[in-house]
Write a protein that holds these residues in place. Structure first.
Motif, mmCIF file in Angstrom:
data_model
loop_
_atom_site.group_PDB
_atom_site.id
_atom_site.type_symbol
_atom_site.label_atom_id
_atom_site.label_comp_id
_atom_site.label_asym_id
_atom_site.label_seq_id
_atom_site.Cartn_x
_atom_site.Cartn_y
_atom_site.Cartn_z
ATOM 1 N N GLY A 1 86.821 -30.844 90.710
ATOM 2 C CA GLY A 1 85.708 -31.722 90.388
ATOM 3 C C GLY A 1 85.786 -32.270 88.980
ATOM 4 O O GLY A 1 86.761 -32.053 88.252
ATOM 5 N N SER A 2 84.734 -32.996 88.594
ATOM 6 C CA SER A 2 84.685 -33.662 87.293
ATOM 7 C C SER A 2 83.356 -33.398 86.593
ATOM 8 O O SER A 2 82.332 -33.162 87.249
ATOM 9 N N ARG A 6 81.357 -34.839 82.707
ATOM 10 C CA ARG A 6 81.444 -35.574 81.451
ATOM 11 C C ARG A 6 80.525 -34.923 80.431
ATOM 12 O O ARG A 6 79.314 -34.848 80.650
ATOM 13 N N ARG A 12 94.287 -34.987 82.276
ATOM 14 C CA ARG A 12 93.077 -34.659 83.050
ATOM 15 C C ARG A 12 91.801 -34.961 82.263
ATOM 16 O O ARG A 12 90.791 -35.338 82.860
ATOM 17 N N PHE A 13 91.851 -34.799 80.952
ATOM 18 C CA PHE A 13 90.675 -35.018 80.102
ATOM 19 C C PHE A 13 90.868 -36.314 79.305
ATOM 20 O O PHE A 13 91.987 -36.644 78.900
ATOM 21 N N THR A 14 89.758 -36.993 79.052
ATOM 22 C CA THR A 14 89.776 -38.196 78.229
ATOM 23 C C THR A 14 88.651 -38.131 77.214
ATOM 24 O O THR A 14 87.486 -37.966 77.594
ATOM 25 N N GLN A 60 85.478 -36.729 79.119
ATOM 26 C CA GLN A 60 85.545 -36.848 80.575
ATOM 27 C C GLN A 60 86.583 -35.864 81.083
ATOM 28 O O GLN A 60 87.753 -35.928 80.677
ATOM 29 N N ASN A 93 88.419 -34.364 84.389
ATOM 30 C CA ASN A 93 88.732 -34.551 85.798
ATOM 31 C C ASN A 93 89.671 -33.462 86.280
ATOM 32 O O ASN A 93 90.340 -32.803 85.486
ATOM 33 N N ASN A 94 89.728 -33.313 87.607
ATOM 34 C CA ASN A 94 90.612 -32.309 88.207
ATOM 35 C C ASN A 94 90.464 -30.953 87.509
ATOM 36 O O ASN A 94 91.456 -30.328 87.108
#
Length: 121
Positions: A16-17, A19, A67-69, A82, A84-85
């Motif tokens: 999942g994700s 933020r 995976r992260f931003t 953010q 993700n995964n």
């Protein structure tokens, strides 16, 4: 007085994700690089990601790269992460931090209280 307030943590299933947000106050946000760190139970705090004052330059730990931003909105005095995964090993308390200057130098002088992220398998 500089204040950093994180939000957006929670419980999510693997894959999942989430933020995370960090709202800053107390000094001119756009003058300073920002970073995200995390600390898992029984482990030392570790670097996750950083962004320079403008948002154009970023840096990531190998464990989160791809995976992260990290991003920032200087008009809102907010930095984001953010994620993700997500994996169970991402479970940790996540902290945002403000650098002493505009560039990414891993030299932080203010820290938030942290927000818990739990990833279930």
């Amino acid at each position: 007085q500089v204040q950093l307030v994180e939000s957006g943590g929670g419980l999510v299933q693997a894959g999942g994700s989430l933020r995370l947000s960090c709202a800053a106050s107390g000094r001119t946000f756009s003058n300073y690089a920002m970073g995200w760190f995390r600390q898992a139970p029984g482990k030392e705090r570790e670097f996750a990601a950083a962004v320079n004052y403008s948002g154009r330059l970023t840096s990531y730990a190998d464990s989160v790269k791809g995976r992260f931003t990290i991003s920032r909105d200087n008009a809102k005095n907010t930095v984001y992460l953010q994620m993700n995964n997500l994996k169970p090993e991402d479970t940790a308390v996540y902290y945002c931090a403000s650098e002493r200057g505009a560039s990414i130098r891993r030299d932080y002088d203010y820290w938030g209280q942290g927000t818990q992220v739990t990833v279930s398998s």
